[in-house]
Design a protein around this motif. Structure first.
Motif, PDB file in Angstrom:
ATOM      1  N   LEU A   1       7.691 -81.276  17.491  1.00 36.48           N
ATOM      2  CA  LEU A   1       8.037 -79.867  17.286  1.00 36.48           C
ATOM      3  C   LEU A   1       9.513 -79.710  16.978  1.00 36.48           C
ATOM      4  N   GLN A   2      10.360 -80.559  17.564  1.00 36.12           N
ATOM      5  CA  GLN A   2      11.794 -80.519  17.278  1.00 36.12           C
ATOM      6  C   GLN A   2      12.090 -80.839  15.815  1.00 36.12           C
ATOM      7  N   SER A   3      11.376 -81.806  15.273  1.00 37.32           N
ATOM      8  CA  SER A   3      11.645 -82.264  13.913  1.00 37.32           C
ATOM      9  C   SER A   3      10.813 -81.528  12.873  1.00 37.32           C
ATOM     10  N   TYR A   4      10.130 -80.462  13.249  1.00 34.77           N
ATOM     11  CA  TYR A   4       9.217 -79.796  12.313  1.00 34.77           C
ATOM     12  C   TYR A   4       9.957 -79.074  11.197  1.00 34.77           C
ATOM     13  N   SER A   5      11.061 -78.414  11.530  1.00 34.75           N
ATOM     14  CA  SER A   5      11.723 -77.577  10.532  1.00 34.75           C
ATOM     15  C   SER A   5      12.522 -78.374   9.528  1.00 34.75           C
ATOM     16  N   SER A   6      13.021 -79.560   9.930  1.00 36.05           N
ATOM     17  CA  SER A   6      13.856 -80.345   9.021  1.00 36.05           C
ATOM     18  C   SER A   6      13.558 -81.821   9.227  1.00 36.05           C
ATOM     19  N   GLU A   7      13.292 -82.506   8.120  1.00 35.18           N
ATOM     20  CA  GLU A   7      12.987 -83.933   8.210  1.00 35.18           C
ATOM     21  C   GLU A   7      14.225 -84.758   8.527  1.00 35.18           C
ATOM     22  N   THR A   8      15.407 -84.239   8.185  1.00 33.46           N
ATOM     23  CA  THR A   8      16.637 -84.987   8.402  1.00 33.46           C
ATOM     24  C   THR A   8      17.248 -84.720   9.765  1.00 33.46           C
ATOM     25  N   GLU A   9      16.737 -83.762  10.475  1.00 33.44           N
ATOM     26  CA  GLU A   9      17.322 -83.414  11.768  1.00 33.44           C
ATOM     27  C   GLU A   9      17.018 -84.504  12.800  1.00 33.44           C
ATOM     28  N   GLN A  10      18.036 -84.883  13.549  1.00 33.00           N
ATOM     29  CA  GLN A  10      17.876 -85.907  14.561  1.00 33.00           C
ATOM     30  C   GLN A  10      17.111 -85.339  15.760  1.00 33.00           C
ATOM     31  N   THR A  11      16.137 -86.087  16.227  1.00 31.07           N
ATOM     32  CA  THR A  11      15.362 -85.665  17.389  1.00 31.07           C
ATOM     33  C   THR A  11      15.759 -86.495  18.581  1.00 31.07           C
ATOM     34  N   SER A  12      15.811 -85.871  19.723  1.00 34.72           N
ATOM     35  CA  SER A  12      16.191 -86.550  20.955  1.00 34.72           C
ATOM     36  C   SER A  12      15.012 -86.569  21.910  1.00 34.72           C
ATOM     37  N   HIS A  13      15.040 -87.545  22.796  1.00 34.18           N
ATOM     38  CA  HIS A  13      13.972 -87.650  23.786  1.00 34.18           C
ATOM     39  C   HIS A  13      14.071 -86.494  24.768  1.00 34.18           C
ATOM     40  N   VAL A  14      12.962 -85.856  25.009  1.00 36.65           N
ATOM     41  CA  VAL A  14      12.921 -84.706  25.907  1.00 36.65           C
ATOM     42  C   VAL A  14      12.103 -85.089  27.127  1.00 36.65           C
ATOM     43  N   PRO A  15      12.718 -85.259  28.294  1.00 35.28           N
ATOM     44  CA  PRO A  15      11.937 -85.593  29.493  1.00 35.28           C
ATOM     45  C   PRO A  15      11.054 -84.418  29.902  1.00 35.28           C
ATOM     46  N   CYS A  16       9.816 -84.720  30.174  1.00 34.32           N
ATOM     47  CA  CYS A  16       8.860 -83.675  30.537  1.00 34.32           C
ATOM     48  C   CYS A  16       7.943 -84.244  31.621  1.00 34.32           C
ATOM     49  N   ASP A  17       8.282 -83.975  32.867  1.00 31.87           N
ATOM     50  CA  ASP A  17       7.555 -84.566  33.989  1.00 31.87           C
ATOM     51  C   ASP A  17       6.339 -83.758  34.399  1.00 31.87           C
TER      52      ASP A  17
END
Length: 436
Positions: free
Chosen positions: A93-109
């Motif tokens: 979902l983070q990278s949906y709007s832009s293919e070049t945008e860097q995505t980071s790991h999102v901790p989700c416990d």
């Protein structure tokens, strides 16, 4: 079947969509009616089921991509825990709007963390007024399965999804799909007659392809398989016409000319033992009809992707001395010299002495070394080992009550394991101690 219609999408887009998913017009029409318009609330969950190679994944992905609907696609076999699944949804979902945008790991416990982060991600991507399809925003969860919903329904109760069934492709469907790409120098009826002959021979063994799950579009795999067969055999079918010995309506002469050729192709029906160029060279070789040079007699056996690597690892563990494992499977360990490892009692080839037993942990260590991608020791891997024992490709040595764990031996021949290794592009000879 009439053309697809939907007021929210241009007719040209729907016509293009219909050409991409032939013979699935009724399923696509049903999904379009469920989706509605972008701003409308769609059904909360959709459960799509059907046998393998029935087009579930391909149709769903083609539909979402062609209509440019916001979506996230996750393989629940790969992301086998709830945490991995939720984190992968957020990352996509983070990278949906832009293919070049860097995505980071999102901790989700926890699921509460997921709801909070999901709302933030949707708001930042300006998707609040659209339905997001995830395979308290408007979210539609689409589940793709080969198992009916009744086997998934929890005992505590749940919101019933909308179920949609994908039937198997019939011979008529496959004939229609394959006949669309007929060569321009021949008539459509002539090529359709050839496809009908081809399907009559191969349909019963080629319609249920269960492997290659790393290529997620199952139906594309099946169609490409038939297209490869059609392309490789069509020139043989046309030979009597080219030589002037028959015309396009002499089906009997055409069939008699291609029948030995198709029987020969049946021994490598999945086209994974050899490439197209190798197959063409085999057709130019003189030999007995129905005999393929260089292929084992067991090329008809199909195994899952990781089962092939498990069998390769088992063969290496059975025929390689234990002390050579570091040299073969650890990086930056230099070249192995057979003279340095040869002992007095090792004057005989290990292949002549037969397979030796090995423990389970050694099998898994070799597996992790020869597979390019990271493989988690899941229950799926252990169940495939049991399946190999059931198929008598592996044999269990000793008693099940041993404290040091089970021990196995590989029971297949060298020709067989070389044929299996070729299907996954693995050069097993480089890893065998006897061939150094």
């Amino acid at each position: 079947m009439p053309n697809l219609e939907h007021p929210a999408y241009p007719a040209a887009t729907l016509l293009h969509l219909e050409s991409l998913v032939p013979c699935r017009e009724s399923q696509v029409s049903m999904l379009l009616s469920i989706f509605g318009e972008r701003q409308q609330f769609s059904f909360p969950s959709i459960f799509i089921y059907g046998h393998t190679s029935s087009g579930k994944t391909y149709v769903m992905q083609t539909l979402l991509n062609t209509l440019q609907l916001p979506h996230v696609f996750v393989n629940c076999v790969e992301y086998f825990t709830s945490r991995l699944l939720l984190e992968e949804i957020l990352i996509q979902l983070q990278s949906y709007s832009s293919e070049t945008e860097q995505t980071s790991h999102v901790p989700c416990d926890t699921f509460n963390d997921f709801v909070r982060l999901f709302k933030q991600a949707v708001a930042s991507r300006e998707l609040e007024d659209q339905t997001l399809y995830v395979t308290d925003r408007n979210v539609t969860v689409v589940l793709l399965s080969e198992i009916v919903w009744e086997l998934f329904r929890p005992s505590t109760g749940c919101f019933e999804p909308f179920t949609l069934y994908f039937p198997d492709y019939s011979i008529g469907h496959l004939q229609k799909i394959l006949s669309q790409n007929h060569p321009p120098e021949y008539s459509a009826d002539f090529y359709a007659a050839y496809i009908n002959i081809l399907l009559g021979v191969f349909y019963m063994v080629c319609r249920d392809l269960k492997e290659l799950q790393h290529l997620s579009e199952e139906v594309i795999v099946m169609i490409l398989l038939f297209q490869a067969m059609a392309a490789l055999n069509f020139s043989k079918y046309c030979e009597p016409v080219v030589r002037g010995e028959a015309n396009e309506r002499d089906t009997r002469k055409l069939w008699k000319n291609i029948e030995p050729h198709l029987k020969k192709a049946m021994q490598t029906v999945y086209l994974r033992e050899i490439s197209s160029s190798q197959w063409e060279r085999l057709q130019r070789d003189d030999g007995e009809p129905g005999q393929l040079k260089g292929l084992s007699a067991h090329t008809h056996m199909e195994l899952p992707y990781y089962s092939k690597f498990l069998l390769i690892a088992a063969y290496l563990a059975s025929y390689n001395p234990v002390r050579t494992d570091k040299r073969f499977f650890l990086k930056h360990h230099g070249k192995i010299r057979k003279t340095n490892f040869m002992k007095k009692h090792e004057k005989t080839s290990n292949h002549l002495l037969g397979p030796k037993p090995f423990p389970l942990d050694r099998l898994l260590a070799i597996l992790y070394s020869i597979v390019d991608i990271r493989v988690a020791p899941t229950a799926n891997i252990f169940s495939q080992i049991t399946s190999l024992v059931t198929l008598q490709l592996l044999s269990m040595v000793g008693h099940n009550d041993q404290l040091d764990g089970p021990r196995y031996k590989c029971t297949v021949s060298l020709d067989f394991i070389r044929a299996i290794a070729r299907t996954v592009n693995f050069d097993i000879i480089k890893y065998l101690y006897d061939f150094l």
